[in-house]
Design a protein around this motif. Structure first.
Motif, PDB file in Angstrom:
ATOM      1  N   VAL A 437      46.265  -7.212  66.755  1.00 17.77           N
ATOM      2  CA  VAL A 437      45.148  -6.495  67.377  1.00 17.77           C
ATOM      3  C   VAL A 437      45.430  -6.255  68.860  1.00 17.77           C
ATOM      4  O   VAL A 437      45.232  -5.148  69.380  1.00 17.77           O
ATOM      5  CB  VAL A 437      43.830  -7.285  67.200  1.00 17.77           C
ATOM      6  CG1 VAL A 437      42.709  -6.654  68.025  1.00 17.77           C
ATOM      7  CG2 VAL A 437      43.433  -7.329  65.724  1.00 17.77           C
ATOM      8  N   LEU A 438      45.887  -7.276  69.558  1.00 17.93           N
ATOM      9  CA  LEU A 438      46.172  -7.143  70.985  1.00 17.93           C
ATOM     10  C   LEU A 438      47.304  -6.150  71.235  1.00 17.93           C
ATOM     11  O   LEU A 438      47.230  -5.327  72.159  1.00 17.93           O
ATOM     12  CB  LEU A 438      46.533  -8.508  71.576  1.00 17.93           C
ATOM     13  CG  LEU A 438      45.410  -9.544  71.623  1.00 17.93           C
ATOM     14  CD1 LEU A 438      45.947 -10.888  72.133  1.00 17.93           C
ATOM     15  CD2 LEU A 438      44.258  -9.085  72.498  1.00 17.93           C
ATOM     16  N   ILE A 439      48.344  -6.210  70.426  1.00 22.81           N
ATOM     17  CA  ILE A 439      49.477  -5.294  70.614  1.00 22.81           C
ATOM     18  C   ILE A 439      49.044  -3.855  70.379  1.00 22.81           C
ATOM     19  O   ILE A 439      49.438  -2.939  71.116  1.00 22.81           O
ATOM     20  CB  ILE A 439      50.628  -5.678  69.669  1.00 22.81           C
ATOM     21  CG1 ILE A 439      51.165  -7.068  69.999  1.00 22.81           C
ATOM     22  CG2 ILE A 439      51.758  -4.660  69.751  1.00 22.81           C
ATOM     23  CD1 ILE A 439      52.049  -7.665  68.925  1.00 22.81           C
ATOM     24  N   ASP A 440      48.223  -3.628  69.359  1.00 20.19           N
ATOM     25  CA  ASP A 440      47.806  -2.275  69.004  1.00 20.19           C
ATOM     26  C   ASP A 440      46.878  -1.634  70.032  1.00 20.19           C
ATOM     27  O   ASP A 440      46.625  -0.432  69.950  1.00 20.19           O
ATOM     28  CB  ASP A 440      47.121  -2.277  67.631  1.00 20.19           C
ATOM     29  CG  ASP A 440      48.124  -2.214  66.495  1.00 20.19           C
ATOM     30  OD1 ASP A 440      49.296  -1.872  66.753  1.00 20.19           O
ATOM     31  OD2 ASP A 440      47.748  -2.514  65.340  1.00 20.19           O
ATOM     32  N   ARG A 441      46.386  -2.407  70.977  1.00 14.22           N
ATOM     33  CA  ARG A 441      45.551  -1.802  72.005  1.00 14.22           C
ATOM     34  C   ARG A 441      46.343  -0.869  72.912  1.00 14.22           C
ATOM     35  O   ARG A 441      45.784   0.047  73.501  1.00 14.22           O
ATOM     36  CB  ARG A 441      44.873  -2.907  72.838  1.00 14.22           C
ATOM     37  CG  ARG A 441      43.765  -3.613  72.081  1.00 14.22           C
ATOM     38  CD  ARG A 441      43.171  -4.764  72.869  1.00 14.22           C
ATOM     39  NE  ARG A 441      42.004  -5.315  72.175  1.00 14.22           N
ATOM     40  CZ  ARG A 441      41.339  -6.385  72.587  1.00 14.22           C
ATOM     41  NH1 ARG A 441      41.736  -7.037  73.684  1.00 14.22           N
ATOM     42  NH2 ARG A 441      40.293  -6.812  71.903  1.00 14.22           N
ATOM     43  N   ASP A 442      47.636  -1.110  73.045  1.00 11.35           N
ATOM     44  CA  ASP A 442      48.524  -0.187  73.753  1.00 11.35           C
ATOM     45  C   ASP A 442      49.919  -0.313  73.153  1.00 11.35           C
ATOM     46  O   ASP A 442      50.800  -0.962  73.726  1.00 11.35           O
ATOM     47  CB  ASP A 442      48.549  -0.499  75.252  1.00 11.35           C
ATOM     48  CG  ASP A 442      49.294   0.578  76.044  1.00 11.35           C
ATOM     49  OD1 ASP A 442      49.925   1.448  75.406  1.00 11.35           O
ATOM     50  OD2 ASP A 442      49.245   0.556  77.283  1.00 11.35           O
ATOM     51  N   PRO A 443      50.130   0.295  71.983  1.00 20.17           N
ATOM     52  CA  PRO A 443      51.428   0.129  71.306  1.00 20.17           C
ATOM     53  C   PRO A 443      52.590   0.760  72.051  1.00 20.17           C
ATOM     54  O   PRO A 443      53.750   0.520  71.694  1.00 20.17           O
ATOM     55  CB  PRO A 443      51.198   0.838  69.956  1.00 20.17           C
ATOM     56  CG  PRO A 443      50.063   1.774  70.197  1.00 20.17           C
ATOM     57  CD  PRO A 443      49.194   1.122  71.227  1.00 20.17           C
ATOM     58  N   SER A 444      52.308   1.546  73.093  1.00 17.67           N
ATOM     59  CA  SER A 444      53.413   2.137  73.853  1.00 17.67           C
ATOM     60  C   SER A 444      54.136   1.103  74.704  1.00 17.67           C
ATOM     61  O   SER A 444      55.234   1.364  75.197  1.00 17.67           O
ATOM     62  CB  SER A 444      52.885   3.260  74.763  1.00 17.67           C
ATOM     63  OG  SER A 444      52.010   2.731  75.760  1.00 17.67           O
ATOM     64  N   TRP A 445      53.532  -0.061  74.882  1.00 18.77           N
ATOM     65  CA  TRP A 445      54.154  -1.107  75.708  1.00 18.77           C
ATOM     66  C   TRP A 445      54.461  -2.307  74.827  1.00 18.77           C
ATOM     67  O   TRP A 445      53.557  -3.024  74.401  1.00 18.77           O
ATOM     68  CB  TRP A 445      53.229  -1.515  76.859  1.00 18.77           C
ATOM     69  CG  TRP A 445      53.962  -2.188  77.986  1.00 18.77           C
ATOM     70  CD1 TRP A 445      54.624  -1.596  79.013  1.00 18.77           C
ATOM     71  CD2 TRP A 445      54.108  -3.610  78.189  1.00 18.77           C
ATOM     72  NE1 TRP A 445      55.185  -2.534  79.849  1.00 18.77           N
ATOM     73  CE2 TRP A 445      54.883  -3.781  79.370  1.00 18.77           C
ATOM     74  CE3 TRP A 445      53.677  -4.728  77.499  1.00 18.77           C
ATOM     75  CZ2 TRP A 445      55.219  -5.032  79.860  1.00 18.77           C
ATOM     76  CZ3 TRP A 445      54.015  -5.983  77.984  1.00 18.77           C
ATOM     77  CH2 TRP A 445      54.778  -6.127  79.162  1.00 18.77           C
ATOM     78  N   ALA A 513      49.684  -9.323  83.365  1.00 13.22           N
ATOM     79  CA  ALA A 513      50.833  -9.044  82.514  1.00 13.22           C
ATOM     80  C   ALA A 513      50.518  -7.829  81.656  1.00 13.22           C
ATOM     81  O   ALA A 513      49.393  -7.344  81.615  1.00 13.22           O
ATOM     82  CB  ALA A 513      51.134 -10.259  81.637  1.00 13.22           C
ATOM     83  N   GLY A 514      51.545  -7.354  80.959  1.00 16.56           N
ATOM     84  CA  GLY A 514      51.316  -6.252  80.051  1.00 16.56           C
ATOM     85  C   GLY A 514      51.489  -4.906  80.709  1.00 16.56           C
ATOM     86  O   GLY A 514      52.128  -4.785  81.761  1.00 16.56           O
ATOM     87  N   PRO A 515      50.911  -3.855  80.109  1.00 17.97           N
ATOM     88  CA  PRO A 515      51.093  -2.495  80.623  1.00 17.97           C
ATOM     89  C   PRO A 515      50.599  -2.388  82.059  1.00 17.97           C
ATOM     90  O   PRO A 515      49.452  -2.715  82.354  1.00 17.97           O
ATOM     91  CB  PRO A 515      50.224  -1.646  79.684  1.00 17.97           C
ATOM     92  CG  PRO A 515      50.057  -2.471  78.463  1.00 17.97           C
ATOM     93  CD  PRO A 515      50.073  -3.894  78.906  1.00 17.97           C
ATOM     94  N   PRO A 516      51.451  -1.943  82.986  1.00 22.03           N
ATOM     95  CA  PRO A 516      51.026  -1.823  84.386  1.00 22.03           C
ATOM     96  C   PRO A 516      50.064  -0.656  84.565  1.00 22.03           C
ATOM     97  O   PRO A 516      50.130   0.339  83.850  1.00 22.03           O
ATOM     98  CB  PRO A 516      52.334  -1.579  85.137  1.00 22.03           C
ATOM     99  CG  PRO A 516      53.240  -0.957  84.122  1.00 22.03           C
ATOM    100  CD  PRO A 516      52.863  -1.561  82.801  1.00 22.03           C
ATOM    101  N   ASN A 517      49.159  -0.797  85.524  1.00 24.79           N
ATOM    102  CA  ASN A 517      48.226   0.272  85.874  1.00 24.79           C
ATOM    103  C   ASN A 517      48.950   1.220  86.830  1.00 24.79           C
ATOM    104  O   ASN A 517      48.874   1.084  88.043  1.00 24.79           O
ATOM    105  CB  ASN A 517      46.976  -0.313  86.531  1.00 24.79           C
ATOM    106  CG  ASN A 517      45.904   0.731  86.761  1.00 24.79           C
ATOM    107  OD1 ASN A 517      46.172   1.927  86.813  1.00 24.79           O
ATOM    108  ND2 ASN A 517      44.672   0.278  86.899  1.00 24.79           N
TER     109      ASN A 517
END
Length: 693
Positions: A437-445, A513-517
């Motif tokens: 679920v967490l990964i699918d929130r922004d699968p591009s990253w 962490a994760g996809p940068p803004n």
């Protein structure tokens, strides 16, 4: 009443004693040596994650970095945590977390890595102390797993790569948990009270780091001490009262010192009257919980916080799982809560059947569960400003509970009694599903990790089910499936931590962490491209800020021209330049120059520091000649002076009425951005230099 056999959930380590002889002694030494090497490897991993390319961090939180540079200017600035070189306003918190950074900057010079190095040391020390604390409670293997989980927690990795105050806060709280565990495990009353008083002192140091955030664990510790420590109730109560006295003194000495200091001192940032007491009760205390003018568009702060990276969702029970927060901390949170439910049910069953439990085991579970649950409740329902990186305070209890829970569920699975073995495959499936679920929130990253998690989770669950058929299969197939399940649980947070540490060139003031803004980073650097999307303004076409960004550590060319003009023409004034907009606007001026500057208004400009009367005195005395504030015109949302409240508005109007604007063409600056082209965001687009006196 029927009797049952009691099976403690975890093996309690035996008290240290003489080393066994002969072969047993050699085996024990090898075990200790092997555990030490594993811990060393975990600490090395943490150190690499915290230090990789740390010199490219652009001074992390520029507001704190500016305060650190200001603190090196004088002893009062250092003691009281001044946010600007002239010592007008404090950085809105007690300065204990900034003191090590200021010392390192004084010794090694004011460099980004010099400010971050104390954070790295503190972060690695936290990993070691968590290992030592959990080992007392649950044994070596559980302690090593807990240390590894903490080292790989995404938000903790990124916080420890910044110069925010939370790194030292978490270290002090884990140190307090260690001292408390020693108190519970002590048999002698004198030893108990010594360790308990040390625990209280360390929490007090946490208060001098981040105020009431350190007190969140206090109710749980008091409860555990009352119900889990041997001895008369009266003695336990007396010990707690003594600890309360130590806690009060170690917490309040700095606020009292600031408020009674007879000489010149900074105004306490984020207070209504300049006192630390008001800050404790208001903005950084009950004001955060009950929102005293701090929410989006609130009466004190006029800026859409989500658009500048300060949003953390809205206060409700789901906050720890929402988009802004989930990927930072919640990977193992559902598993931890499941474990606590299992342990709670087992404890209730013991009480029902009157089966004696192990008080040391009970103390450990209560310690970590109260830390976790109370902190989640406070974070979830805080109505004032709340940032996702605060959740690094949840990392130690999640690590301890998850590690102990894995041991508990594996032991339950291995015994094969009843249907309890189902808990292990169910928990692996639950954790894997939440990771997807967490990964699918922004699968591009790092979206590829989803397939690794799905495959590993499925194989693990099938292996655990098949391995449950016999004790021999549980030892072979089941063990391998269990280890694969642990890998599946930790895989994506580990990838997020490693990739974030390697790829995030700047951690800014709001580490994550994760996809940068990218839109926020571009806005900060003044490189916002046409068509960029800023959260909260998806349907607006923003224009790049005139002066090249906001709130960063680099003094952009436009603002350097302003400062150099003020330096050439200030006629020997004590203050070279006063900058409106608080530390958010003045940070780059302070970090990237040696000028004597004033940061007006605290963090976002809302503080009465300086007041209009103080400004008037400075001008009349010749101490101040130049002020950078908003251009004439109607009140704006955003810009250099649109984040604060009435105090800021009074300063802006006084400067506009009593000082002469300097044409940007005089110093080679760009024209003022028209009001209709400005977004309601922080920026220098409407900034104008004024000559006073």
């Amino acid at each position: 009443m029927a009797s049952v056999t009691h099976h403690p959930p975890l093996a309690v380590p035996r008290p240290a004693g003489p080393e066994p002889r002969a072969a047993a002694g050699g085996k024990n030494r090898d075990h200790v040596r092997g555990a030490g090497l594993i811990l060393l490897g975990i600490c090395a991993l943490a150190g690499v994650l915290y230090t990789w390319a740390i010199g490219a961090s652009d001074f992390g939180n520029a507001y704190y970095s500016a305060a650190i540079r200001s603190m090196t200017e004088s002893l009062p600035n250092f003691l009281f945590g001044a946010a600007d070189p002239y010592g007008v306003v404090n950085a809105a918190k007690p300065p204990m977390a900034l003191w090590p950074q200021a010392v390192f900057a004084s010794v090694f010079g004011f460099h980004s890595w010099a400010l971050m190095l104390p954070q790295v040391i503190e972060g690695v020390a936290t990993v070691v102390l968590l290992h030592r604390t959990v080992r007392l409670w649950a044994g070596e293997r559980v302690a090593l797993v807990a240390a590894l989980i903490l080292a790989l927690t995404p938000v903790t990795v990124m916080v420890n790569r910044s110069n925010n105050t939370d790194t030292l806060l978490v270290l002090l709280l884990v140190a307090a948990a260690y001292a408390f565990t020693r108190a519970v495990h002590s048999d002698a009353a004198r030893s108990q009270v010594r360790w308990l008083l040390l625990c209280a002192f360390l929490i007090g140091c946490g208060f001098t780091t981040k105020l009431m955030a350190a007190w969140v664990i206090v109710p749980g510790l008091a409860l555990v001490y009352l119900v889990c420590v041997d001895g008369p109730v009266r003695r336990r109560v007396n010990h707690l009262l003594a600890a309360g006295g130590v806690l009060a003194v170690s917490s309040l000495w700095w606020p009292v010192l600031l408020d009674v200091w007879p000489g010149r001192k900074p105004y306490m940032g984020a207070s209504l009257d300049g006192t630390a007491l008001d800050n404790i009760i208001g903005y950084n205390g009950f004001g955060k919980i009950f929102n005293l003018g701090q929410q989006y568009g609130g009466s004190g702060l006029h800026v859409q916080l989500g658009a500048v990276g300060m949003g953390g969702g809205y206060p409700d029970v789901t906050r720890m799982f929402v988009l802004e927060v989930g990927g930072q901390i919640s990977w193992l949170l559902p598993f931890s809560l499941l474990v606590l439910a299992v342990v709670g049910a087992a404890g209730y069953r013991r009480l029902w059947f009157r089966v004696p439990g192990n008080r040391l085991q009970r103390a450990g579970w209560l310690l970590w569960s109260t830390w976790l649950v109370v902190t989640i409740l406070v974070f979830s329902f805080t109505e004032g400003i709340w940032h996702p990186y605060y959740t690094t305070a949840l990392a130690p209890p999640i690590a301890a509970i998850s590690a102990a829970g894995l041991s508990l569920l594996w032991r339950t699975y291995r015994t094969g009694r009843g249907r309890g073995w189902l808990l292990l495959p169910a928990s692996v499936a639950l954790t894997g599903a939440w990771a997807v679920v967490l990964i699918d929130r922004d699968p591009s990253w790092q979206g590829w990790t989803k397939w690794v998690v799905i495959a590993a989770t499925l194989v693990s669950v099938v292996g655990l089910v098949l391995g449950s058929r016999s004790s021999a299969q549980r030892r072979t197939v089941g063990r391998s499936a269990f280890l694969l399940g642990v890998v599946a649980m930790l895989f994506t947070p580990a990838v997020w931590s490693v990739v974030s540490a390697a790829e995030h060139k700047t951690n800014g003031g709001f580490p994550s962490a994760g996809p940068p803004n990218e839109a926020l980073n571009a806005l900060t650097r003044g490189e916002l491209p046409a068509g960029a999307v800023i959260p909260g303004f998806e349907h607006v076409e923003p224009a790049p800020p005139r002066a090249g960004g906001f709130a960063g550590a680099v003094l952009h060319e436009e603002n350097r021209k302003v400062l150099e003009y003020a330096e050439r023409n200030s006629d020997g004034a004590a203050i070279t330049l006063a900058v409106e907009g608080g530390g958010l606007a003045a940070s780059s001026f302070i970090i990237d120059s040696d000028a004597m500057l004033v940061s007006m208004g605290g963090y976002l400009g809302a503080d009465a520091a300086p007041s209009v009367d103080q400004l008037r005195r400075w001008v009349d005395d010749g101490a101040l000649r130049y002020v950078l504030t908003a251009a004439p015109g109607e009140k704006r949302m955003g810009g250099i002076a649109g984040m604060g409240g009435e105090e800021q508005r009074e300063r802006v109007e006084w400067v506009q009425d009593n000082c002469a604007p300097v044409d940007p063409a005089v110093y080679g600056g760009a024209p003022i951005t028209p009001a209709e082209d400005m977004l309601p965001l922080p920026g220098y687009g409407d900034a104008m230099l004024y000559r006073c006196g």
